[in-house]
Structure formats: structure tokens, C-alpha cells
Design an enzyme around this catalytic site. Structure first.
Site, PDB file in Angstrom:
ATOM      1  N   GLY A  84      10.618   5.426  -2.051  1.00  0.00           N
ATOM      2  CA  GLY A  84       9.757   4.919  -3.121  1.00  0.00           C
ATOM      3  C   GLY A  84      10.163   3.507  -3.452  1.00  0.00           C
ATOM      4  O   GLY A  84      11.143   2.988  -2.912  1.00  0.00           O
ATOM      5  N   LYS A 107       9.110  -7.961  -6.310  1.00  0.00           N
ATOM      6  CA  LYS A 107      10.243  -7.400  -5.571  1.00  0.00           C
ATOM      7  C   LYS A 107      11.535  -7.951  -6.170  1.00  0.00           C
ATOM      8  O   LYS A 107      11.699  -9.164  -6.280  1.00  0.00           O
ATOM      9  CB  LYS A 107      10.154  -7.782  -4.095  1.00  0.00           C
ATOM     10  CG  LYS A 107      11.263  -7.194  -3.252  1.00  0.00           C
ATOM     11  CD  LYS A 107      11.128  -7.619  -1.814  1.00  0.00           C
ATOM     12  CE  LYS A 107      12.244  -7.026  -0.976  1.00  0.00           C
ATOM     13  NZ  LYS A 107      12.227  -7.555   0.387  1.00  0.00           N
ATOM     14  N   ASP A 119      20.519  -1.445  -6.944  1.00  0.00           N
ATOM     15  CA  ASP A 119      20.443  -2.083  -8.264  1.00  0.00           C
ATOM     16  C   ASP A 119      19.031  -2.561  -8.601  1.00  0.00           C
ATOM     17  O   ASP A 119      18.793  -3.122  -9.666  1.00  0.00           O
ATOM     18  CB  ASP A 119      21.417  -3.265  -8.336  1.00  0.00           C
ATOM     19  CG  ASP A 119      21.122  -4.318  -7.271  1.00  0.00           C
ATOM     20  OD1 ASP A 119      20.160  -4.138  -6.494  1.00  0.00           O
ATOM     21  OD2 ASP A 119      21.860  -5.320  -7.209  1.00  0.00           O
ATOM     22  N   GLY A 120      18.098  -2.377  -7.666  1.00  0.00           N
ATOM     23  CA  GLY A 120      16.718  -2.775  -7.927  1.00  0.00           C
ATOM     24  C   GLY A 120      16.510  -4.282  -7.921  1.00  0.00           C
ATOM     25  O   GLY A 120      15.447  -4.776  -8.284  1.00  0.00           O
ATOM     26  N   ARG A 171       4.716 -10.535  -4.244  1.00  0.00           N
ATOM     27  CA  ARG A 171       3.974 -10.458  -2.978  1.00  0.00           C
ATOM     28  C   ARG A 171       2.635  -9.768  -3.179  1.00  0.00           C
ATOM     29  O   ARG A 171       2.450  -8.953  -4.067  1.00  0.00           O
ATOM     30  CB  ARG A 171       4.805  -9.821  -1.887  1.00  0.00           C
ATOM     31  CG  ARG A 171       5.512  -8.562  -2.283  1.00  0.00           C
ATOM     32  CD  ARG A 171       6.415  -8.119  -1.153  1.00  0.00           C
ATOM     33  NE  ARG A 171       7.009  -6.827  -1.436  1.00  0.00           N
ATOM     34  CZ  ARG A 171       7.926  -6.256  -0.697  1.00  0.00           C
ATOM     35  NH1 ARG A 171       8.364  -6.858   0.385  1.00  0.00           N
ATOM     36  NH2 ARG A 171       8.418  -5.077  -1.009  1.00  0.00           N
ATOM     37  N   ARG A 178       1.261   3.253   2.758  1.00  0.00           N
ATOM     38  CA  ARG A 178       1.947   3.254   4.052  1.00  0.00           C
ATOM     39  C   ARG A 178       1.875   4.646   4.657  1.00  0.00           C
ATOM     40  O   ARG A 178       1.491   5.594   3.972  1.00  0.00           O
ATOM     41  CB  ARG A 178       3.418   2.876   3.890  1.00  0.00           C
ATOM     42  CG  ARG A 178       3.800   2.912   2.474  1.00  0.00           C
ATOM     43  CD  ARG A 178       5.176   2.654   2.020  1.00  0.00           C
ATOM     44  NE  ARG A 178       5.129   1.720   0.902  1.00  0.00           N
ATOM     45  CZ  ARG A 178       5.837   0.613   0.837  1.00  0.00           C
ATOM     46  NH1 ARG A 178       6.684   0.322   1.769  1.00  0.00           N
ATOM     47  NH2 ARG A 178       5.716  -0.194  -0.192  1.00  0.00           N
ATOM     48  N   ASP A 243       7.827   4.188   6.577  1.00  0.00           N
ATOM     49  CA  ASP A 243       7.580   3.711   5.206  1.00  0.00           C
ATOM     50  C   ASP A 243       7.320   2.212   5.177  1.00  0.00           C
ATOM     51  O   ASP A 243       6.964   1.659   4.126  1.00  0.00           O
ATOM     52  CB  ASP A 243       8.762   4.067   4.279  1.00  0.00           C
ATOM     53  CG  ASP A 243      10.081   3.547   4.810  1.00  0.00           C
ATOM     54  OD1 ASP A 243      10.424   3.880   5.956  1.00  0.00           O
ATOM     55  OD2 ASP A 243      10.760   2.799   4.096  1.00  0.00           O
ATOM     56  N   ASN A 244       7.498   1.550   6.308  1.00  0.00           N
ATOM     57  CA  ASN A 244       7.235   0.112   6.361  1.00  0.00           C
ATOM     58  C   ASN A 244       6.018  -0.200   7.209  1.00  0.00           C
ATOM     59  O   ASN A 244       5.841  -1.328   7.681  1.00  0.00           O
ATOM     60  CB  ASN A 244       8.457  -0.627   6.916  1.00  0.00           C
ATOM     61  CG  ASN A 244       9.645  -0.525   5.978  1.00  0.00           C
ATOM     62  OD1 ASN A 244       9.486  -0.330   4.775  1.00  0.00           O
ATOM     63  ND2 ASN A 244      10.846  -0.643   6.529  1.00  0.00           N
ATOM     64  N   ASP A 253       7.012  -5.497   4.396  1.00  0.00           N
ATOM     65  CA  ASP A 253       8.446  -5.263   4.383  1.00  0.00           C
ATOM     66  C   ASP A 253       9.215  -6.169   5.331  1.00  0.00           C
ATOM     67  O   ASP A 253       9.663  -5.773   6.399  1.00  0.00           O
ATOM     68  CB  ASP A 253       8.756  -3.788   4.662  1.00  0.00           C
ATOM     69  CG  ASP A 253       9.911  -3.337   3.798  1.00  0.00           C
ATOM     70  OD1 ASP A 253      10.956  -4.016   3.842  1.00  0.00           O
ATOM     71  OD2 ASP A 253       9.771  -2.361   3.056  1.00  0.00           O
TER      72      ASP A 253
END
Ligand code: AMP
Ligand code: MG
Length: 471
Positions: A84, A107, A119-120, A171, A178, A243-244, A253
Site C-alpha cells: 500500500g 511522495k 518512515d513515510g 507526481r 496497478r 505493484d509497480n 515507481d
């Protein structure tokens, strides 16, 4: 400033995402803004303070309903049951002046439910890298997510190298659906959700598609083509996990991706791709594997299972030929051929073979073909001369091979060593190399006499051996 945000994804069941606002940052500073793209989106502000506040996530504009999307995927062939947006947040959607709906995604905007150990956050290096490479991809004429803004923060981000300056990238993509978005509901047996997602994807991307198998056909077509386009410019995605892999057929990605300097089919840059699963030439096979995973997921919602399996099998079995046809078309253009004749495939393959044997630079060799040159890129130039003779004979059947080649063979690509130099400068607060690189790569098919140095492959001490995900 008014940006007309919407969010159709947030209208889907709330199990599809986590509603979450970006985590505020300190001192957001706009370091790059894509005015050309902003215009398409209908964003006309030049107020850098306000733009920095919005594209750092500090201000959430009305209409935006920020969320983190749920998905899963196969990473390097291994099933990851839940992934996710762990360091990205979908701020919302905007319908541009061209009538196209696009996702606006941040992002590096802080932790979400899907961040796991991360850490996001993102640091300046990968943010500028993605900015440059994704925009270069766009200007090369290849479908891709795009970069709208880069904002620096004064919050440090801690990575192996130590404390690094934090940054956030905005972005834009026609969606971030996906293969993995379908896989998660299929594997969980949430068939109603799978159906809703399928309907949503069809409406958003392929309104003429007839049900799940119609959707599959479209995605197979756009992805088979996309990978052929990547290969035609020497691009290695590096993390072709499911997932990409987008449903829209856009490149998404940008992690440890790279453009090849010296041509070799087995080239790998990504530090995490130990076994070369995503090596340059392997991309042709991996895309088939990925699409087969999409087929498997989509089938789960079909009531007439046997018929669906048969149809999906047939669709997937045709992907290698589909991709090869695109590949052939793009590569033949690179040698000035528009109408395929017998033996043409052999002609292009034999060129690639001698380029690999002679460690020829991929981009420069092809570019110089339009001047009927390129021999000095070969360790043994006489090998090139022999090929050239056959090629010249073949070209007598073509009308305007030079101009075909000029528009198929870029003069400028974002070379790794230039990107590294650009990042080092940015870390020293010098953004001139970033600006110059952006400018040069906006016109990749034009010779730019003032910028010839950007054509050069790296000197031995400039060679970048590995690229990193930047997580
Ligand atoms: P990627 O390799 O970029 O496709 O990322 C794989 C997964 O790891 C995704 O679910 C990302 O959201 C997550 N991820 C990567 N880096 C971070 C980070 N710094 N913080 C949180 N999650 C991350
Ligand atoms: Mg990813």
C-alpha cells in the site's frame, strides 16, 4: 489559488484505502515546479509559498480527500500479501484542461497505515532523480507518471548514509491503479470489491472494454507496448514488481531505474536485483509473467470460470508476440525502417549483437546512425562496416530513413553519472545542474550544440555501478 480537486477513488468502499492527511513538515520550500504541466492541470498560481504549502501537504485544499491506497503484489516473484502507499498519499484528482482526469500524489508525505517499518519520508536525492527521469521519459514520448513539484523541507530523513535533507515529490498519473490493486481483493476472496475495482478501472481507462477480460486485453496491449518503448531507449525499470505495474500503461515507481550507457542485454543497475530478474532484456519476459498475475486476479470474479480461464490463457499466450511486434516496430525505426521486410529482424538483432560484443554506447551508436556513422563506438570498427553494408542496401527501399531515425534515437538521455552529479550539487544547494539537465532533456531528439557534453558516456571514474531504491 483555487485548484478544483475531486476524488472519485474515495467514493469506493473504505476498505480500498486509508483516509489520511499528509504529516506536516517544517519550512517547505519549492525547489522545482513544472509550469508546463501545471498549465495542463489548470493550476495557474505563481505564489511559491502557497504552492510549497500545498505540495508539501501542509495545506490540504478543498475538494481533496487525501488517502493512502491499499494494494499488494509480487515482489521479485514472492507474494507480499499486503502493501500500500507507505510513503505516498493521493491528495486528490484534477480534470485537466485537456479533459483528462489525473491523480495528484505526494511522495514522502509521512507515515500511513501501510508504512510497515518505513518512515513515510523521502530525501532530496531520489526526489530529484524521479523528477528528472520521469520528465525525460515524457519528453521521449513514452507514457509515464510526471513530476509537478519538488519541495524541500528542513526535517532530516535518516538513511544508511546518515541524516539527509527531506523532500516531497508531487507526481501525476492518469491513475495509480496497478496489478497489485486487483491482486489484493482477488487473493482475499473479496469478489464484490474486485468487481467494483474492475468497473472503476474500465470506466476510468478503457470505457469500451467488455468486462474483466476486455480490461485484461487493454492492459496487455498497453504494457506490451510500454516495455518495448522502454527497451527502445535503453531503459531498465529495475523493480518490475506487480505493484509497480500500472493498469493505465504508464511508467510508475521510479526507484533504482536507469538508462543504459554501454549496451548489454544482461545489464542490471539495481542494488536489490541480485539475480538479474529485472535485467534489461528480461523485461520482455517479466511483463508476460506480471500480466499473467493480473489475469489470475481478474478471473476470480467471472462466474463461467472455465470459459474465463480459456479466454485469459489465450490473451496471455498472445502477449509475447504482441510485445515482439511492438519491439520490432520501435527497433526497426531506430535503423530507419518503417515497413518491415523479410530479414529485417535479423538485421536489427545482428546490430545489437555486435554492439554488445564491442561494448558500444546504446544511445550514441543509434543516434549516429542517422549520419551513417557510429563505427567509432565499436572496439572493432570493421565489424560495424560489415553490418553497415547490408544495412545500406536495405535502406535503399526506405524513403526518409534519416528523419525516421532522428525521431526514434534520442541524442540525450538522463545518464546515471549526470544524475549523480546533479544530486551532489543539489546537496550543496546548487540547483543549476538540475535546471540544466531538465532543460536539455526537454528536447531529447534535438541536437543541442551547447550541450554536447551531456551526450558523453561516463568517464571510467564517473561510472555509476549501482542504483538504489532511495527508500
Ligand atoms: P517500492 O519498492 O517503492 O515499490 O515500495 C514497496 C513498498 O514499500 C510500498 O508499499 C511502499 O509504500 C513501501 N515503502 C517504501 N519506502 C518506504 C518508506 N520510506 N516508508 C514507508 N513505506 C515505504
Ligand atoms: Mg511501488
Amino acid at each position: 489559488m483555487h485548484i478544483p480537486f475531486q476524488n472519485t477513488f474515495s467514493k469506493l468502499p473504505d476498505t480500498f484505502y486509508q483516509s489520511i492527511r499528509p504529516t506536516p513538515v517544517s519550512n517547505p520550500k519549492l525547489i522545482a515546479f513544472n509550469h508546463q504541466l501545471a498549465k495542463v492541470l489548470g493550476i495557474d498560481s505563481t505564489d511559491t509559498t502557497e504552492l510549497a504549502a500545498i505540495f508539501s501537504g501542509n495545506i490540504v485544499p478543498p475538494g481533496a480527500e487525501p488517502l493512502a491506497q491499499l494494494y499488494s503484489g509480487h515482489q521479485f516473484g514472492h507474494w507480499a500479501p499486503q502493501l500500500g502507499d507507505g510513503r505516498a498519499i493521493l491528495l486528490g484528482e484534477i480534470i485537466g484542461i485537456d479533459g483528462t482526469r489525473r491523480d495528484i500524489q505526494l511522495k514522502g508525505s509521512g507515515r500511513t497505515k501501510y508504512s510497515r517499518m518505513g518512515d513515510g519520508r523521502a530525501w532530496l536525492g531520489p526526489v530529484l532523480r524521479e523528477f528528472i527521469i520521469s520528465e525525460a521519459m515524457h519528453h521521449l514520448g513514452i507514457p509515464t507518471s510526471r513530476a509537478l513539484a519538488a519541495v524541500a523541507t528542513s526535517d532530516p530523513v535518516y538513511r544508511e548514509q546518515g541524516a539527509l535533507p527531506g523532500a516531497i515529490l508531487t507526481r501525476i498519473a492518469t491513475s495509480h491503479l496497478r496489478i497489485g490493486t486487483f491482486q489484493i481483493f482477488a487473493t482475499r476472496g473479496e469478489i464484490d470489491h474486485l468487481k467494483q475495482l474492475t468497473e472503476y478501472a474500465i470506466e476510468r481507462h478503457y470505457p469500451d472494454a467488455d468486462g474483466p477480460m476486455g480490461l485484461l486485453r487493454h492492459v496487455c496491449d498497453v504494457q506490451a507496448k510500454l516495455v518495448a518503448q522502454w527497451m527502445s531507449v535503453g531503459f531498465i525499470h529495475g523493480v518490475m514488481n506487480t505493484d509497480n505495474c500500472s493498469i493505465s500503461g504508464e511508467t510508475i515507481d521510479y526507484g533504482p531505474c536507469a538508462f543504459m550507457d554501454t549496451y548489454h542485454p544482461e545489464t542490471v543497475y539495481s542494488s536489490i536485483d541480485q539475480f538479474g530478474r529485472y535485467a534489461y532484456a528480461n523485461q520482455s519476459k517479466i511483463i508476460v509473467w506480471n500480466l499473467a498475475q493480473l489475469a489470475t486476479a481478474l478471473i476470480q470474479q467471472c462466474t463461467a470460470k472455465d470459459a474465463a480461464i480459456e479466454e485469459a490463457t489465450d490473451i496471455i499466450q498472445k502477449v509475447p508476440d504482441l510485445h515482439e511486434n511492438y519491439w520490432t516496430k520501435f527497433f526497426l525505426k531506430k535503423i530507419g525502417i518503417t515497413q518491415q521486410r523479410e530479414n529485417d529482424r535479423e538485421l536489427i538483432n545482428s546490430l545489437l549483437e555486435i554492439m554488445a560484443d564491442n561494448q558500444a554506447d546504446f544511445t550514441n551508436t543509434f543516434r549516429e546512425l542517422s549520419g551513417a556513422d557510429g563505427r567509432h563506438h565499436f572496439k572493432d570498427p570493421t565489424i560495424f562496416d560489415q553490418w553497415k553494408e547490408k544495412w545500406m542496401n536495405r535502406l535503399t527501399y526506405e524513403e526518409t530513413p534519416e528523419s525516421v531515425m532522428q525521431s526514434a534515437n534520442p541524442a540525450f538521455i538522463p545518464r546515471n553519472h549526470r544524475i549523480e552529479q546533479m544530486i551532489s550539487s543539489a546537496l550543496a544547494d546548487n540547483f543549476v545542474p538540475f535546471e540544466t539537465l531538465s532543460q536539455v532533456l526537454s528536447f531529447p531528439y534535438q541536437d543541442q550544440a551547447d550541450h554536447d557534453q551531456f551526450k558523453n558516456p561516463p568517464k571510467p571514474d564517473e561510472v555509476v555501478q549501482a542504483t538504489f531504491c532511495g527508500t
